[in-house]
Design a protein around this motif. Structure first.
Motif: not given
Ligand code: DC
Length: 222
Positions: A32-33, A36-37, A97, A100, A106, A126-128, A177, A181, A184
């Motif tokens: 999923t990153g 956002y990228r 970052s 996001s 989002r 991902g992150r969430d 980062r 991350d 936020r």
């Molecule tokens: O996993 P990555 O390094 O490719 O993610 C890039 C940025 O995207 C990371 O700094 C935070 C954001 N991100 C996010 O907020 N939620 C996600 N599910 C995936 C990535």
């Protein structure tokens, strides 16, 4: 459908682990990153400051982001252009970052991510993912490693790619980062209450995959 959610900070080894585990399980791997990228890359290309929430939000309706799968491998497209390689730079990482943290970004990506899990067995990183995107995921892992270990891996990866950077600089960027991350206001990086913590400091990629696959099997999911 079965969903495996893998969250964790930058450089913890999520994509390596998720890709290999998905292959072994026969699930679709979704990074999923990359979404956002792709949005961040589009903003940078259009001269929009990724930290300027109002400007990003205004530009968002013009962004056509799409994921496609070519022989099981994810590719990310912007308005029909494959940008999968172009989004893997330090500048795009930092901009991703930033964007996001913007709620409209989002919100835009949420249903897209959920749609994949509705139609396929997935390993999604991902992150969430375990907290917000797929709270119903049958297996949730929070993958981590020390900042120094993550910086070391990233440093070696950049050297191999012929893009050398100083270790101290890579470490500083990882820490920045992490800070962004995790702090936020919306969907911050945090382990889901029902996630399994997997620390990969000193753990080989093969061992991490074996642990994840056995967690999925133990949950009766594969
Ligand atoms: O996993 P990555 O390094 O490719 O993610 C890039 C940025 O995207 C990371 O700094 C935070 C954001 N991100 C996010 O907020 N939620 C996600 N599910 C995936 C990535």
């Amino acid at each position: 459908m079965i969903a495996v959610a893998i969250d964790g900070p930058a450089g913890a080894g999520k994509s390596t682990l998720a890709r290999a585990a998905a292959k072994e399980l026969g699930f679709l791997y979704i990074d999923t990153g990359a979404l956002y990228r792709a949005i961040a890359y589009c903003m940078l290309r259009g001269g929009v400051d990724p930290s300027d929430a109002a400007a990003v939000e205004a530009a968002l309706p013009g962004v056509q982001v799409e994921l496609k799968f070519v022989q099981g491998e994810q590719r990310v497209f912007l308005g029909g252009e494959d940008v999968s390689g172009a989004i893997r730079t330090g500048a795009v990482s930092m901009a991703a970052s930033r964007v996001s943290a913007i709620p409209a970004v989002r919100a835009r990506l949420l249903s897209m991510q959920r749609d994949f899990a509705r139609n396929h067995n997935v390993v999604m990183d991902g992150r969430d993912i375990g907290t917000v995107v797929l709270p119903q995921a049958q297996v949730k892992v929070f993958l981590t490693a020390s900042a120094e270990e993550r910086a070391r891996r990233r440093f070696l990866e950049l050297q191999q790619k012929g893009q050398p950077a100083g270790y101290e600089q890579v470490l500083a960027e990882i820490r920045q980062r992490d800070e962004q991350d995790s702090h936020r206001a919306i969907s911050p990086l945090a382990p889901a209450a029902d996630s399994v913590l997997l620390d990969t400091t000193g753990v080989s990629p093969e061992e991490a995959v074996a642990r994840l696959v056995s967690l999925v099997r133990a949950a009766g999911c594969a």
